[in-house]
Write an enzyme that holds these catalytic residues in place. Structure first.
Site, PDB file in Angstrom:
ATOM      1  N   LYS A   1      47.185 102.502  99.241  1.00 55.10           N
ATOM      2  CA  LYS A   1      45.878 102.239  99.850  1.00 55.10           C
ATOM      3  C   LYS A   1      45.461 100.786  99.639  1.00 55.10           C
ATOM      4  CE  LYS A   1      44.374 107.022  99.398  1.00 55.10           C
ATOM      5  NZ  LYS A   1      43.750 108.036  98.523  1.00 55.10           N
TER       6      LYS A   1
ATOM      7  N   GLN B   1      39.902 108.923  93.810  1.00 51.30           N
ATOM      8  CA  GLN B   1      41.216 109.552  93.985  1.00 51.30           C
ATOM      9  C   GLN B   1      41.291 110.888  93.249  1.00 51.30           C
ATOM     10  OE1 GLN B   1      43.868 108.402  95.920  1.00 51.30           O
ATOM     11  NE2 GLN B   1      44.688 110.431  95.456  1.00 51.30           N
TER      12      GLN B   1
ATOM     13  N   ASP C   1      35.910 108.921 102.669  1.00 50.08           N
ATOM     14  CA  ASP C   1      36.807 110.069 102.665  1.00 50.08           C
ATOM     15  C   ASP C   1      36.164 111.286 103.343  1.00 50.08           C
ATOM     16  OD1 ASP C   1      39.445 110.377 102.021  1.00 50.08           O
ATOM     17  OD2 ASP C   1      39.114 111.073  99.974  1.00 50.08           O
TER      18      ASP C   1
END
Length: 298
Positions: free
Chosen positions: A54, A98, A121
């Site tokens: 990422k 994460q 997200d």
């Protein structure tokens, strides 16, 4: 007939590049590049790889990346404080925590602290509510990537029969809602669904998202259908040598490729799209937060 492979890696590279172009134009207006902050707590090996990818792709696109790493002993209160600090930082446009988090941390509580306007997200309750209500907002990356690839393959999705296998809040439910936004007719299948193979054979677009290696067999798929395989599973591969493994999806690729119309490979299908949509969301968040307009085709 042999299925056309949907090259998620190539499409993701296009989206990365476009995010970089639009982000660079936006930076001229707001005085800085759109910024994504990634929080990694603990030392999960897979998470290390995901975060590294990422960060690499964010920076390659010309966007700003902030990486916050904390040890596995980090407390829930400390994790929440990190998120609150990023919420308050006006130079940060997107926040990604994460997963998985260490056992002592309630992931729902931490995610719930993320400012919905920075929720790149698409996991907060507010983001979910915006999807259900059809309001503008940041959409979950993997489901959004599925829809985009389906449109690349089939064009207009209006009236298409979509069967999503899996009802998770991460993929199954939001994917169904995003396909519904495109005027498709959507069925969510799950562990209690009766005669799943027969239901799958009705699908113009089949989206396996259950995490069961090669569960969807060749005779489950209607000839000419589009199969978007979200699953990524590591299985033993003795043919490659002792102790070797390989990655497979939730669909039995070799059985399906001979008669489907389109199919995403694993790896190289849906996976690369997740980060691409994350970069796109970061640019959208930066524009929304600063009151700037984005190109109509972005």
């Amino acid at each position: 007939m042999s299925a056309e492979l949907i090259d998620g890696k190539a499409v993701a590279a296009e989206i990365d590049a476009r995010a970089g172009e639009v982000g660079a134009e936006l930076a001229k207006e707001i005085g800085r590049a759109p910024c994504l902050a990634v929080v990694l707590i603990g030392d999960d090996p897979a998470s290390e790889v995901y975060v590294r990818n990422k960060v690499k792709r964010t920076e390659a696109a010309g966007l700003k990346s902030i990486e916050i790493r904390k040890p596995a002993e980090t407390t829930e209160a400390e994790a929440i404080e990190i998120v609150r600090g990023l919420n308050a930082d006006d130079s940060v446009d997107g926040i990604l925590v994460q997963m998985p988090l260490p056992d002592q941390i309630d992931a729902n509580r931490v995610i719930g602290e993320i400012d919905p306007d920075k929720d790149v997200d698409g996991l907060t309750d507010v983001s979910a509510g915006r999807i259900v209500l059809g309001k503008p907002g940041l959409r979950p990356c993997t489901p959004a990537g599925c829809v985009l690839l389906a449109e690349r393959a089939l064009g207009d999705l209006s009236g298409k029969n979509v069967v999503v296998i899996g009802r998770s809040i991460l993929v199954g439910k939001p994917a169904a809602l995003l396909f519904l936004e495109k005027n498709a007719t959507v069925t969510i299948a799950h562990s209690r669904t009766k005669d799943l193979p027969a239901l799958c054979r009705t699908a113009d677009i089949l989206v396996p998202a259950v995490g069961r290696p090669e569960m969807v067999k060749g005779d489950w798929v209607k000839p000419g259908a589009c199969v978007l395989d979200v699953g990524i599973n590591r299985i033993d591969a003795p043919e490659r040598g002792e102790g070797k493994t390989r990655l497979v999806g939730d669909a039995a690729f070799d059985e399906i490729v001979g008669h489907a119309g389109w199919i995403t490979p694993v790896p190289g299908g849906i996976g690369p799209m997740t980060i691409a949509m994350l970069l796109r969301n970061t640019v959208i968040a930066a524009a929304t937060r600063s009151g700037k307009n984005l190109p109509a085709d972005f």
